[in-house]
Design a protein around this motif. Sequence first.
Motif, PDB file in Angstrom:
ATOM      1  N   ILE A  90      22.743  72.071  -8.572  1.00 56.48           N
ATOM      2  CA  ILE A  90      23.017  72.186  -7.137  1.00 56.48           C
ATOM      3  C   ILE A  90      22.061  73.171  -6.483  1.00 56.48           C
ATOM      4  CG2 ILE A  90      25.456  71.622  -7.417  1.00 56.48           C
ATOM      5  CD1 ILE A  90      26.058  74.622  -6.789  1.00 56.48           C
ATOM      6  N   GLU A  91      21.483  74.068  -7.289  1.00 54.69           N
ATOM      7  CA  GLU A  91      20.572  75.074  -6.758  1.00 54.69           C
ATOM      8  C   GLU A  91      19.528  75.414  -7.806  1.00 54.69           C
ATOM      9  OE1 GLU A  91      22.732  78.634  -5.839  1.00 54.69           O
ATOM     10  OE2 GLU A  91      23.243  79.061  -7.908  1.00 54.69           O
ATOM     11  N   CYS A  92      18.469  76.045  -7.337  1.00 52.20           N
ATOM     12  CA  CYS A  92      17.421  76.505  -8.238  1.00 52.20           C
ATOM     13  C   CYS A  92      17.616  78.006  -8.404  1.00 52.20           C
ATOM     14  CB  CYS A  92      16.047  76.191  -7.648  1.00 52.20           C
ATOM     15  SG  CYS A  92      14.722  76.331  -8.834  1.00 52.20           S
ATOM     16  N   GLY A  93      18.286  78.400  -9.467  1.00 51.69           N
ATOM     17  CA  GLY A  93      18.575  79.808  -9.692  1.00 51.69           C
ATOM     18  C   GLY A  93      18.660  80.075 -11.173  1.00 51.69           C
ATOM     19  N   GLY A  94      18.796  81.337 -11.537  1.00 56.03           N
ATOM     20  CA  GLY A  94      18.742  81.740 -12.935  1.00 56.03           C
ATOM     21  C   GLY A  94      19.600  80.906 -13.859  1.00 56.03           C
ATOM     22  N   MET A 112      19.370  72.997  -2.972  1.00 58.56           N
ATOM     23  CA  MET A 112      19.118  74.226  -2.210  1.00 58.56           C
ATOM     24  C   MET A 112      17.648  74.602  -2.190  1.00 58.56           C
ATOM     25  SD  MET A 112      22.297  76.752  -3.208  1.00 58.56           S
ATOM     26  CE  MET A 112      24.010  76.284  -2.929  1.00 58.56           C
ATOM     27  N   GLY A 113      16.915  74.215  -3.226  1.00 65.88           N
ATOM     28  CA  GLY A 113      15.507  74.604  -3.306  1.00 65.88           C
ATOM     29  C   GLY A 113      15.328  76.080  -3.591  1.00 65.88           C
ATOM     30  N   ARG A 114      16.402  76.768  -3.867  1.00 61.97           N
ATOM     31  CA  ARG A 114      16.495  78.198  -4.158  1.00 61.97           C
ATOM     32  C   ARG A 114      17.945  78.425  -4.561  1.00 61.97           C
ATOM     33  NH1 ARG A 114      16.560  82.217   0.615  1.00 61.97           N
ATOM     34  NH2 ARG A 114      18.321  82.944  -0.625  1.00 61.97           N
TER      35      ARG A 114
END
Length: 360
Positions: A102-106, A129-131
């Motif tokens: 759903i998001e680009c995160g750790g 989210m791209g982030r």
Amino acid sequence: MSWLLTEEHLEDLARGAAVLGTGGGGDPYVGRLLVRQAIREHGPVTILDPDEVEDDALVIPTAQMGAPTVVFEKLPSGSEPETALAALEKHLGAKATATMPIECGGINSMIPLVVGARTGLPVVDADGMGRAFPELQMETFGVYGVPGSPMAVAGEGGEVTVIDTGSDNRRMEWIARGVTIRLGGVAHIAEYSMSGADVKRTAIPRTLTLALKVGRAIREGRSSDPIARLEEALSETLYSNLRVLFRGKISDVERRTEAGFARGRAAAVSFDGEHELGIEFQNENLVAVVDGEVRCVVPDLICVLDSESAEPITTETLRYGQRVTVVGISTPDIMRTPEALATFGPAAFGLPHEFRPVEA
């Protein structure tokens, strides 16, 4: 083109995802360990290019939610997102063709990889989210018409809740946040089920590949200038502009966990003592102010990197005395439309700033 993700990819992928996660998205080290274990037990993961997803495919994203300060101390078993996915499949009466971040995160670039390894599902190389953003309605999926619910929330003890708020993604977030708090501050979710056609229409494409490229560029650049290598790596992507906002030492961190989020601010002073930086965050870095001037604001990325290694520093690991380089990175155009800014621009966080592209 689709490709196989193996254990050898994980260190670079986790590092790059943490950069793109702009301080949030969960601990990248924990995420890497979870995927490594799943791959060792079940084999590599197929990463599916979004252009290769059939239009009538059922794609169900999977993720972790909760305050990073809690996630940092409350480790998952690894089966929770699979449990959430199975619960949502049962509710929908259909099996997923693939999963997706759903998001680009750790950690949240990693959770779908755990699911993919454990279930054999391919993971779509895209996200919503791209982030990283702190709230579930802050998705390009939702901005462009995909409802987040019904969604499933799973706890470490096998608890499962299905939430259905129709098209009201904001209320979905509010209810899911309350459930997550009562599950100890962290839970795993499956949400925003959609067709392959909707993936192509609403998702930020190839962000897993981008994270791998970013992490590799930093590692390979450490013998010379990792920030320059990072800028070069981004220049031909949808995130084409990088600006160094500040170099200095962290002088203060104020952080609190409230209402299911890690909120606070960090301050830094330049090495010559003549300039000051302030960053506000809600799980992720939201705004960077240098000497009273806004230099970068959501949805553009504000990334705090170690000055020597360019290793990303998440908001829950910011500490007094760290020597940092803070960079701003431009987001894709799909995240800068009026509809997108209304959902995850400065006003959505109550910030008294207008959005101004970091490259302006």
